[in-house]
Design a protein around this motif. Structure first.
Motif, PDB file in Angstrom:
ATOM      1  N   ARG A   1       7.119  11.199 -14.448  1.00 36.32           N
ATOM      2  CA  ARG A   1       6.784  10.769 -13.094  1.00 36.32           C
ATOM      3  C   ARG A   1       5.402  11.286 -12.755  1.00 36.32           C
ATOM      4  O   ARG A   1       5.104  12.464 -12.975  1.00 36.32           O
ATOM      5  N   LEU A   2       4.557  10.398 -12.268  1.00 37.21           N
ATOM      6  CA  LEU A   2       3.224  10.850 -11.860  1.00 37.21           C
ATOM      7  C   LEU A   2       2.831  10.194 -10.540  1.00 37.21           C
ATOM      8  O   LEU A   2       3.240   9.068 -10.248  1.00 37.21           O
ATOM      9  N   PRO A   3       2.034  10.896  -9.725  1.00 35.48           N
ATOM     10  CA  PRO A   3       1.625  10.372  -8.416  1.00 35.48           C
ATOM     11  C   PRO A   3       0.503   9.349  -8.569  1.00 35.48           C
ATOM     12  O   PRO A   3      -0.677   9.691  -8.601  1.00 35.48           O
ATOM     13  N   LEU A   4       0.884   8.079  -8.654  1.00 33.10           N
ATOM     14  CA  LEU A   4      -0.071   7.015  -8.944  1.00 33.10           C
ATOM     15  C   LEU A   4      -0.915   6.634  -7.726  1.00 33.10           C
ATOM     16  O   LEU A   4      -2.120   6.401  -7.845  1.00 33.10           O
ATOM     17  N   THR A   5      -0.281   6.593  -6.554  1.00 36.02           N
ATOM     18  CA  THR A   5      -0.958   6.074  -5.358  1.00 36.02           C
ATOM     19  C   THR A   5      -0.627   6.910  -4.137  1.00 36.02           C
ATOM     20  O   THR A   5       0.507   7.361  -3.970  1.00 36.02           O
ATOM     21  N   TRP A   6      -1.627   7.108  -3.281  1.00 35.39           N
ATOM     22  CA  TRP A   6      -1.413   7.674  -1.952  1.00 35.39           C
ATOM     23  C   TRP A   6      -1.658   6.586  -0.922  1.00 35.39           C
ATOM     24  O   TRP A   6      -2.650   5.843  -1.007  1.00 35.39           O
ATOM     25  N   GLU A   7      -0.778   6.507   0.068  1.00 36.11           N
ATOM     26  CA  GLU A   7      -1.036   5.699   1.262  1.00 36.11           C
ATOM     27  C   GLU A   7      -1.358   6.672   2.393  1.00 36.11           C
ATOM     28  O   GLU A   7      -0.522   7.486   2.777  1.00 36.11           O
ATOM     29  N   ILE A   8      -2.575   6.605   2.902  1.00 38.57           N
ATOM     30  CA  ILE A   8      -3.036   7.545   3.923  1.00 38.57           C
ATOM     31  C   ILE A   8      -3.121   6.825   5.261  1.00 38.57           C
ATOM     32  O   ILE A   8      -3.751   5.765   5.375  1.00 38.57           O
ATOM     33  N   ASN A   9      -2.481   7.391   6.268  1.00 41.88           N
ATOM     34  CA  ASN A   9      -2.462   6.810   7.606  1.00 41.88           C
ATOM     35  C   ASN A   9      -3.372   7.604   8.532  1.00 41.88           C
ATOM     36  O   ASN A   9      -3.252   8.824   8.640  1.00 41.88           O
ATOM     37  N   PHE A  10      -4.282   6.887   9.187  1.00 43.41           N
ATOM     38  CA  PHE A  10      -5.203   7.476  10.162  1.00 43.41           C
ATOM     39  C   PHE A  10      -4.901   6.847  11.527  1.00 43.41           C
ATOM     40  O   PHE A  10      -5.486   5.814  11.881  1.00 43.41           O
ATOM     41  N   GLU A  11      -3.964   7.417  12.258  1.00 45.00           N
ATOM     42  CA  GLU A  11      -3.634   6.925  13.606  1.00 45.00           C
ATOM     43  C   GLU A  11      -3.406   5.415  13.601  1.00 45.00           C
ATOM     44  O   GLU A  11      -3.905   4.690  14.464  1.00 45.00           O
ATOM     45  N   GLY A  12      -2.680   4.921  12.616  1.00 49.22           N
ATOM     46  CA  GLY A  12      -2.364   3.494  12.558  1.00 49.22           C
ATOM     47  C   GLY A  12      -3.190   2.702  11.572  1.00 49.22           C
ATOM     48  O   GLY A  12      -2.812   1.598  11.179  1.00 49.22           O
ATOM     49  N   GLU A  13      -4.350   3.237  11.151  1.00 47.04           N
ATOM     50  CA  GLU A  13      -5.168   2.594  10.117  1.00 47.04           C
ATOM     51  C   GLU A  13      -4.736   3.144   8.757  1.00 47.04           C
ATOM     52  O   GLU A  13      -4.643   4.361   8.580  1.00 47.04           O
ATOM     53  N   ASN A  14      -4.502   2.256   7.801  1.00 43.43           N
ATOM     54  CA  ASN A  14      -4.047   2.688   6.477  1.00 43.43           C
ATOM     55  C   ASN A  14      -5.059   2.354   5.396  1.00 43.43           C
ATOM     56  O   ASN A  14      -5.789   1.357   5.478  1.00 43.43           O
ATOM     57  N   LEU A  15      -5.084   3.207   4.357  1.00 43.85           N
ATOM     58  CA  LEU A  15      -5.777   2.869   3.123  1.00 43.85           C
ATOM     59  C   LEU A  15      -4.926   3.364   1.963  1.00 43.85           C
ATOM     60  O   LEU A  15      -4.041   4.206   2.131  1.00 43.85           O
ATOM     61  N   TRP A  16      -5.193   2.818   0.781  1.00 43.72           N
ATOM     62  CA  TRP A  16      -4.450   3.182  -0.430  1.00 43.72           C
ATOM     63  C   TRP A  16      -5.444   3.629  -1.485  1.00 43.72           C
ATOM     64  O   TRP A  16      -6.443   2.944  -1.737  1.00 43.72           O
ATOM     65  N   ILE A  17      -5.196   4.783  -2.094  1.00 44.39           N
ATOM     66  CA  ILE A  17      -6.043   5.275  -3.172  1.00 44.39           C
ATOM     67  C   ILE A  17      -5.157   5.473  -4.399  1.00 44.39           C
ATOM     68  O   ILE A  17      -4.077   6.060  -4.312  1.00 44.39           O
ATOM     69  N   SER A  18      -5.615   4.969  -5.544  1.00 48.23           N
ATOM     70  CA  SER A  18      -4.752   4.919  -6.719  1.00 48.23           C
ATOM     71  C   SER A  18      -5.556   5.184  -7.989  1.00 48.23           C
ATOM     72  O   SER A  18      -6.758   4.880  -8.056  1.00 48.23           O
ATOM     73  N   THR A  19      -4.868   5.758  -9.000  1.00 51.32           N
ATOM     74  CA  THR A  19      -5.490   5.893 -10.318  1.00 51.32           C
ATOM     75  C   THR A  19      -5.342   4.554 -11.033  1.00 51.32           C
ATOM     76  O   THR A  19      -4.550   4.384 -11.959  1.00 51.32           O
ATOM     77  N   LEU A  20      -6.126   3.629 -10.561  1.00 49.78           N
ATOM     78  CA  LEU A  20      -6.095   2.237 -11.002  1.00 49.78           C
ATOM     79  C   LEU A  20      -7.534   1.799 -11.258  1.00 49.78           C
ATOM     80  O   LEU A  20      -8.440   2.154 -10.506  1.00 49.78           O
ATOM     81  N   GLU A  21      -7.725   1.043 -12.324  1.00 49.68           N
ATOM     82  CA  GLU A  21      -9.030   0.434 -12.573  1.00 49.68           C
ATOM     83  C   GLU A  21      -8.851  -1.071 -12.653  1.00 49.68           C
ATOM     84  O   GLU A  21      -7.980  -1.563 -13.369  1.00 49.68           O
TER      85      GLU A  21
END
Length: 203
Positions: free
Chosen positions: A148-168
């Motif tokens: 199991r590895l942490p592939l993606t984070w979903e980060i919430n900024f007061e309702g605004e979201n972004l996704w950061i991932s070890t993806l190319e």
């Protein structure tokens, strides 16, 4: 007398990882954002895969309003490659790399100054099997290992979201997961398209 049950060390590691995320990020505001890229010695910059997808060779550095610098990167704390992070104490340009401030990018301008209210981690799960060569044949040895590895984070900024991932994302748009690379998506449609919220669909 009953012996206390020991927690699975892998579960303990994941719990510690989540606790570190909470203590480091939740309640913080981003003041500035930097990308660390390989220096190709060209005038062109390659991090802008599209207007709402950013593709970063190395690291993402967040400067918080309290002055702290947090670096996000691809690492092998759990397996190659998941998302790791550390606190750093200065911004420096390393040989062979360049540091790019992207705070004025329209996607980040919508987020800077807002409080990080939640981070959800999406874990990729797979199995690994050791092989041994016998008479020119590869024979499985030992038990399969669950990974199991942490592939993606979903980060919430007061309702605004972004996704950061070890993806190319390749030039043709094909995804390569668990990569030595970071991709940031500012659109939920893209996050769904590439199964960032359901890594098992990547198999």
């Amino acid at each position: 007398f009953s012996k206390a049950r020991k927690m699975n060390p892998n579960i303990t590691k994941e719990v510690n990882y989540h606790n570190r995320i909470i203590s480091t990020f939740i309640g913080q505001k981003i003041e500035a954002i930097f990308y660390e890229e390989i220096n190709y010695e060209e005038n062109k910059e390659y991090w802008e895969f599209s207007k709402i997808i950013h593709s970063i060779d190395m690291n993402v550095i967040m400067k918080f309003s309290n002055g702290k610098l947090i670096q996000l990167f691809w690492d092998n704390e759990f397996e190659s490659y998941g998302i790791g992070f550390i606190e750093i104490f200065e911004l420096e340009t390393k040989e062979g790399y360049k540091l790019i401030q992207v705070s004025d990018n329209i996607n980040w301008k919508n987020i800077i100054g807002k409080t990080i209210s939640a981070i959800k981690v999406y874990w990729d799960e797979s199995e690994s099997q050791s092989l041994q060569k016998v008479f020119n044949y590869l024979i499985p040895i030992g038990r399969k290992t669950h990974i199991r590895l942490p592939l993606t984070w979903e980060i919430n900024f007061e309702g605004e979201n972004l996704w950061i991932s070890t993806l190319e994302l390749r030039e043709n748009g094909n995804p390569y997961y668990c990569a030595d690379h970071l991709t940031i998506m500012f659109s939920e449609d893209d996050a769904n398209k590439y199964s960032l919220k359901n890594p098992q669909n990547n198999k």
